[in-house]
Design an enzyme around this catalytic site. Structure first.
Site, PDB file in Angstrom:
ATOM      1  N   TRP A  28       0.826  -1.211   0.000  1.00  0.00           N
ATOM      2  CA  TRP A  28       0.000   0.000   0.000  1.00  0.00           C
ATOM      3  C   TRP A  28       0.855   1.253   0.000  1.00  0.00           C
ATOM      4  CZ3 TRP A  28      -3.873  -2.028  -1.908  1.00  0.00           C
ATOM      5  CH2 TRP A  28      -4.386  -3.247  -1.455  1.00  0.00           C
ATOM      6  N   LYS A  39     -13.039  -2.614   6.483  1.00  0.00           N
ATOM      7  CA  LYS A  39     -12.421  -3.556   7.400  1.00  0.00           C
ATOM      8  C   LYS A  39     -13.093  -3.443   8.777  1.00  0.00           C
ATOM      9  CE  LYS A  39      -8.691  -3.142   4.358  1.00  0.00           C
ATOM     10  NZ  LYS A  39      -8.800  -4.296   3.480  1.00  0.00           N
ATOM     11  N   ASP A  83      -2.355   6.191   6.703  1.00  0.00           N
ATOM     12  CA  ASP A  83      -3.333   5.277   6.119  1.00  0.00           C
ATOM     13  C   ASP A  83      -3.661   4.257   7.204  1.00  0.00           C
ATOM     14  OD1 ASP A  83      -4.759   3.319   4.821  1.00  0.00           O
ATOM     15  OD2 ASP A  83      -3.324   3.036   3.192  1.00  0.00           O
TER      16      ASP A  83
END
Lengths: 362, 362
Positions: free
Chosen positions: A103, A199, A175
């Site tokens: 990511w 999530k 993030d």
């Protein structure tokens, strides 16, 4: 339905059962209106209450002060990889990145299109199975921001870099897609936090933003209107039609978390769940954890099997027993169990029991 | 619940009741999996089937050839206002616009940030209550595209400009957010069609794109990755986590429409519904349609009341009788009844009966 399914998906992921039951009960008739939330104008009094309550609960859970705006946007973290530099790279046009996996690699690539993304630490050479060491002196005080990824779903590592001293001049951008709301955090430490909902917060399709208000209003001249945080901040996330159902559902997840006891309590449960699985892995002769203790994620536990040919058998039998989504990310292979907030402790007990039995038979 | 509610919302809008009932039935247990669609990995076999089937049904309904890519993206039509110029203004950096109201005004403003948006016709001076006249010779053959808005929700006007001859060199870009799937169209006439789902297709949070494949891959160098159509086309809308639940729901709406008889049949029903309401308005002594016949939208019927002081009374009584969302857009006032695909004919009968009774008592 047979036995209850155990859902270890890395995202979109398990949601609290009580939340889904509430949503089901009012799916065609929200509070006696005879309409679904999905069918209501986003300007209606009903939805106004929903979005305001979702935001208030989110603020309460994380202790977010009025110094910060909370925004509901679309496009997932991948859109944030562009949105962050488009909004924040306005001064030195350089940002510092701690590279902890796939990511952050994507965030770095996108930032490099709008300025200079300087990688100040990386565990790439270690295959990202650990969190790289980083010192305060590595950070350029002139950087427009420092970017971190707090939890790395693919590799199963995590760090909030809380011991790292960061120059006051450098806003920290985090993030937190895969570990937001999994434990208390000090929001004031950050300039901007972003997280896809799918999530720990709700269904895919909404991204939560926490941004310090002084960082608003400095977007790149070519920044698309909907990628400018200030567009959303000015209209309380109602510049255009927001993903109403996802916001409604996230609000219910926030309420569930508050009623459970908030972030202190979920922190305790998350530790308990992760400890249970890692303890088993560390004493197993067949299975092993891929990440060493100081670097481990509590959200995504990555593991392998010493007899490689048994991997497929394990995954097939697990699915047969209704233990779903235990396959590791396609880029790294192996296994992964995601233990997000909504996954009950009993599911981890179920997984460990299944693994013990598999090991006994092997 | 008391009497059934009649939902005239301009969007997010009414959904087919049978679709919501199906969604409700499988909300906690999709096809015996023991999981909600919302809880499943977007890479799972289950969701792969859902997104492929949604796309196939959408293609079938509109007769979309393989020359076109169909994409599921996020951000609504407002994001498209930037995405279109960022992807298509690559040659003359000029595009021609037919200005028919608030949405085209916003599209024009955003296009002007990336090139020159030339307004070739506008009904601004008429308060947008009509569709402006436009001639083929008004279109610059060198324009990168011609942009039209086929239905104007706020003003209640509509036109697909089907009589207008357009130079082959100029791709037509159409914002069909509020009338897509309301009737058959000739997709081959367009370079790009975009539409937010929340009127005729599903819940807010997903936008459908139909793009001729030769228009892909020419994005502006600073175009954010997720705003480049080719990013989505390359990965079949799975570059990152898409809004899975909205795509699942849209697929069910497409199925409902197919089973109803497709676009020919919904076209017939939509004409019937609009005729019913406009016929009443045209003969009423109290109410009047705001738009003249050649310019009228079948999706959004805007109307006024000759005795202005009765407007508030009308809206309050309507709500009391469970006729919801009849208030006109805040920028123009008056009333508006949105008659999207999922609104049954009986609801229009109910509205007309209510208005007749109101007029009788007035």
């Amino acid at each position: 339905m047979n036995r209850p399914s155990l859902n270890f998906s890395a995202g979109p992921a398990i949601l609290p059962k009580s939340v889904l039951e509430e949503v089901k009960a009012e799916l065609l008739d929200y509070q006696g209106t005879g309409m679904s939330v999905m069918e209501m104008s986003h300007r209606s009094a009903w939805f106004t209450q929903i979005i305001e309550e979702s935001e208030a609960r989110f603020r309460e859970l994380l202790g977010i002060s009025e110094e910060y705006a909370v925004l509901f946007v679309q496009g997932g973290a991948t859109t944030q990889f562009s949105m962050v530099p488009l909004n924040l790279m306005h001064d030195s046009k350089q940002a510092d990145f701690i590279d902890t996996g796939a990511w952050s690699v994507k965030a770095i690539a996108e930032a490099n299109r709008y300025g200079k993304a300087r990688v100040i630490a990386s565990s790439k050479d270690q295959g990202f199975v650990e969190i790289p060491a980083v010192a305060s002196s590595d950070i350029d005080p002139a950087a427009d921001y420092l970017h971190i990824t707090t939890n790395n779903t693919i590799f199963g590592t995590a760090s909030h870099f809380e011991a790292l001293e960061i120059p006051d001049s450098v806003p920290v951008v985090a993030d937190m897609s895969s570990d937001i709301l999994s434990r208390p955090i000090e929001v004031n430490r950050y300039g901007l936090i972003y997280a896809g909902a799918q999530k720990n917060m709700g269904p895919a399709g909404v991204t939560l933003i926490i941004i310090r208000k002084d960082l608003l209003g400095k977007a790149h001249p070519l920044c698309p209107l909907m990628l400018d945080y200030s567009t959303h901040a000015k209209k309380n996330s109602l510049h255009n039609t927001p993903p109403t159902f996802a916001i409604y559902l996230a609000g219910k997840v926030f309420k569930w978390l508050q009623e459970l006891g908030g972030l202190q309590e979920i922190d305790r449960i998350n530790t308990q769940k992760a400890d249970l699985l890692y303890t088993f892995l560390d004493q197993s002769d067949l299975f092993y954890a891929k990440v060493q203790p100081p670097h481990r994620s509590r959200m995504n536990v990555t593991f392998g099997i010493r007899e490689g040919e048994l991997e497929k058998v394990f995954l097939a039998e697990a699915e047969q027993e209704r233990l779903f989504f235990l396959k590791g990310h396609r880029s790294v292979g192996g296994m992964r169990a995601s233990l997000y907030n909504a996954l009950p402790l009993e599911a981890v007990h179920g997984l460990v029991a299944f693994m013990k039995e598999f090991e006994r038979k092997a």
